[in-house]
Motif scaffolding. Sequence first.
Motif, PDB file in Angstrom:
ATOM      1  N   VAL A  61       0.824  -1.217   0.000  1.00  0.00           N
ATOM      2  CA  VAL A  61       0.000   0.000   0.000  1.00  0.00           C
ATOM      3  C   VAL A  61       0.856   1.265   0.000  1.00  0.00           C
ATOM      4  CG1 VAL A  61      -1.676   1.378   1.262  1.00  0.00           C
ATOM      5  CG2 VAL A  61      -1.994  -1.058   1.106  1.00  0.00           C
ATOM      6  N   TYR A 121      -5.439  -9.094   7.079  1.00  0.00           N
ATOM      7  CA  TYR A 121      -5.329  -8.176   5.937  1.00  0.00           C
ATOM      8  C   TYR A 121      -6.625  -8.195   5.114  1.00  0.00           C
ATOM      9  CZ  TYR A 121      -0.395  -7.776   7.106  1.00  0.00           C
ATOM     10  OH  TYR A 121       0.780  -7.529   7.763  1.00  0.00           O
ATOM     11  N   ASP A 176       2.046  -6.839   1.414  1.00  0.00           N
ATOM     12  CA  ASP A 176       2.140  -6.227   2.744  1.00  0.00           C
ATOM     13  C   ASP A 176       2.351  -7.321   3.795  1.00  0.00           C
ATOM     14  OD1 ASP A 176       0.308  -4.448   0.946  1.00  0.00           O
ATOM     15  OD2 ASP A 176       1.018  -3.094   2.515  1.00  0.00           O
ATOM     16  N   ALA A 232      -9.288  -5.028   4.493  1.00  0.00           N
ATOM     17  CA  ALA A 232      -9.778  -4.611   3.178  1.00  0.00           C
ATOM     18  C   ALA A 232     -11.301  -4.547   3.182  1.00  0.00           C
ATOM     19  CB  ALA A 232      -9.278  -5.560   2.091  1.00  0.00           C
ATOM     20  N   ILE A 253     -13.033  -2.313  -4.179  1.00  0.00           N
ATOM     21  CA  ILE A 253     -11.935  -2.849  -3.371  1.00  0.00           C
ATOM     22  C   ILE A 253     -11.957  -4.370  -3.480  1.00  0.00           C
ATOM     23  CG2 ILE A 253     -11.044  -3.092  -1.011  1.00  0.00           C
ATOM     24  CD1 ILE A 253     -11.745  -0.220  -0.539  1.00  0.00           C
ATOM     25  N   GLY A 263      -2.390  -5.937  -0.962  1.00  0.00           N
ATOM     26  CA  GLY A 263      -2.325  -6.487   0.392  1.00  0.00           C
ATOM     27  C   GLY A 263      -1.496  -7.749   0.537  1.00  0.00           C
ATOM     28  N   TYR A 316      -0.924  -1.504   7.269  1.00  0.00           N
ATOM     29  CA  TYR A 316      -1.659  -1.756   6.016  1.00  0.00           C
ATOM     30  C   TYR A 316      -2.990  -1.025   6.027  1.00  0.00           C
ATOM     31  CZ  TYR A 316      -4.579  -4.475   2.711  1.00  0.00           C
ATOM     32  OH  TYR A 316      -5.442  -4.860   1.702  1.00  0.00           O
ATOM     33  N   GLU A 317      -3.736  -1.233   7.105  1.00  0.00           N
ATOM     34  CA  GLU A 317      -5.071  -0.640   7.167  1.00  0.00           C
ATOM     35  C   GLU A 317      -4.999   0.894   7.215  1.00  0.00           C
ATOM     36  OE1 GLU A 317      -8.021  -2.544   9.783  1.00  0.00           O
ATOM     37  OE2 GLU A 317      -8.746  -0.539  10.285  1.00  0.00           O
ATOM     38  N   ASP A 374      -2.475   2.926   6.217  1.00  0.00           N
ATOM     39  CA  ASP A 374      -1.985   3.459   4.933  1.00  0.00           C
ATOM     40  C   ASP A 374      -3.095   3.427   3.877  1.00  0.00           C
ATOM     41  OD1 ASP A 374       0.488   3.763   6.082  1.00  0.00           O
ATOM     42  OD2 ASP A 374       1.515   2.250   4.863  1.00  0.00           O
ATOM     43  N   TYR A 375      -3.827   2.321   3.877  1.00  0.00           N
ATOM     44  CA  TYR A 375      -4.890   2.123   2.878  1.00  0.00           C
ATOM     45  C   TYR A 375      -6.001   3.152   3.112  1.00  0.00           C
ATOM     46  CZ  TYR A 375      -7.129  -1.173  -0.502  1.00  0.00           C
ATOM     47  OH  TYR A 375      -7.671  -1.788  -1.618  1.00  0.00           O
ATOM     48  N   ARG A 376      -6.370   3.355   4.403  1.00  0.00           N
ATOM     49  CA  ARG A 376      -7.424   4.332   4.727  1.00  0.00           C
ATOM     50  C   ARG A 376      -7.010   5.737   4.296  1.00  0.00           C
ATOM     51  NH1 ARG A 376      -8.091   3.059   9.603  1.00  0.00           N
ATOM     52  NH2 ARG A 376     -10.007   1.855   9.385  1.00  0.00           N
TER      53      ARG A 376
END
Lengths: 254, 254
Positions: free
Chosen positions: A108, A196, A135, A200, A173, A132, A151-152, A154-156
């Motif tokens: 991400v 992960y 990651d 998502a 997604i 993902g 991960y979460e 950065d993705y948000r």
Amino acid sequence: MNMNRRNFFSTVTTGTIGLVAIPEILSAAMPSGEKKHKGVLSSLKTGDVILFQGDSITDAGREKVNQLANSPASFGSGYAFMAGANLLNTMASSQFSIYNRGISGNKVFQLAERWQKDCLDLKPNILSILIGVNDFWHKLNGKYDGTVEKYENDYRQLLTLTKKMLPEIKLVICEPFAVQDGSAVDEKWFPEFDGYRASAKKLADEFESIFIPYQTIFDEAQKHAPGKYWTGDGVHPSMAGNSLMAEAWLKAVK
Amino acid sequence: MNMNRRNFFSTVTTGTIGLVAIPEILSAAMPSGEKKHKGVLSSLKTGDVILFQGDSITDAGREKVNQLANSPASFGSGYAFMAGANLLNTMASSQFSIYNRGISGNKVFQLAERWQKDCLDLKPNILSILIGVNDFWHKLNGKYDGTVEKYENDYRQLLTLTKKMLPEIKLVICEPFAVQDGSAVDEKWFPEFDGYRASAKKLADEFESIFIPYQTIFDEAQKHAPGKYWTGDGVHPSMAGNSLMAEAWLKAVK
């Protein structure tokens, strides 16, 4: 799926079963009732832009010099090529511009580093992201120190920025997936990798995105052929796996 | 199709027509009543071999080092990839081995030169061939001195040898096509090029092959979007064109 490939096929191909087509994978994995966003494509306008983003699964060997819209070479040989080509064919008069900007190995934070030029500048109306597996995988093999929380987050952050800059964008997604029968995926992946997938899904809900449950789809597919048939290493889909992914994408988005 | 691209789209996209899907291209170009060989795939056995042969349209940028069966990289980004992937997905338990051995620039005599290793040695149960546009094009631009008679005779000899060596083989002969709206195809192509199409059809009848009328299909497709949308140069299909070709192939063979 612990069954040996040879035994598996000698079981399922008894009689004529072996030659029956199997559209039921997606009926089982994606019941129509679960579809929250019907007809997203029909709300698009002529000339709209569709962008596929992600890692090697999306990249699929595409050429990266020209990176043209709607160009076979710029799409590689993966699910994005098949799904994009289907849209361009069956909705020809819509003149969509469809791009693939997946890059092998991306996590991400690496999407974020190239987001301005590889997403925002293209002004997509539909943005599909599959990210993902690296990651987690690169952490597992000691090449990366990110966590599921990173991960979460950065993705948000990436999705928040995207919605801020392109408020009308429609998001797709895709669930990261790992198939245990594959050569690179073993029991060490679970249950950690499941976190992960859950992140998502959580983000898809937060951002009111279409969510494509690829893990569920590949789990269901293993009732019809071994995991290795759908993805040799458990991460990168085979031709069959790419076709199944494209079909699922079209079912979710069309 | 002499209509300018911009004018064409501004015409067809008036109102909501622009966003309607267009499966009717194949219904018009390939009426079901014309299908002589129903359910060819259902007569295949588990593990059977399917081979795509031809020129650049089939090659589609595939890697030629490993040339593996059922491998995305070994298939390139063309109709053969999409049609093959669909079979591997929807008929997963059949364990087909599907190969692409198209090579850019090939004419019939060049298929013949490599036929032992690139066809007979693979022992295909279904063989699909798309060849002919270079037999004409390279003659037109002075790079080749073959005639339509040589095309037909060479092709007949190749098919006779194939049937002799592999008597049970099922043949799919694809019509060579040229789209006049494309940058490389002009009025100098016609009517001479039509002779190559007629020879392919004649051979399909002689050898009781499935015939895929790609010229008719692309002519029909131009009712929905300009020729350049389906193939930029009139010879090499776009993503949309490849998807349409794959769909037609599956409709004819399944």
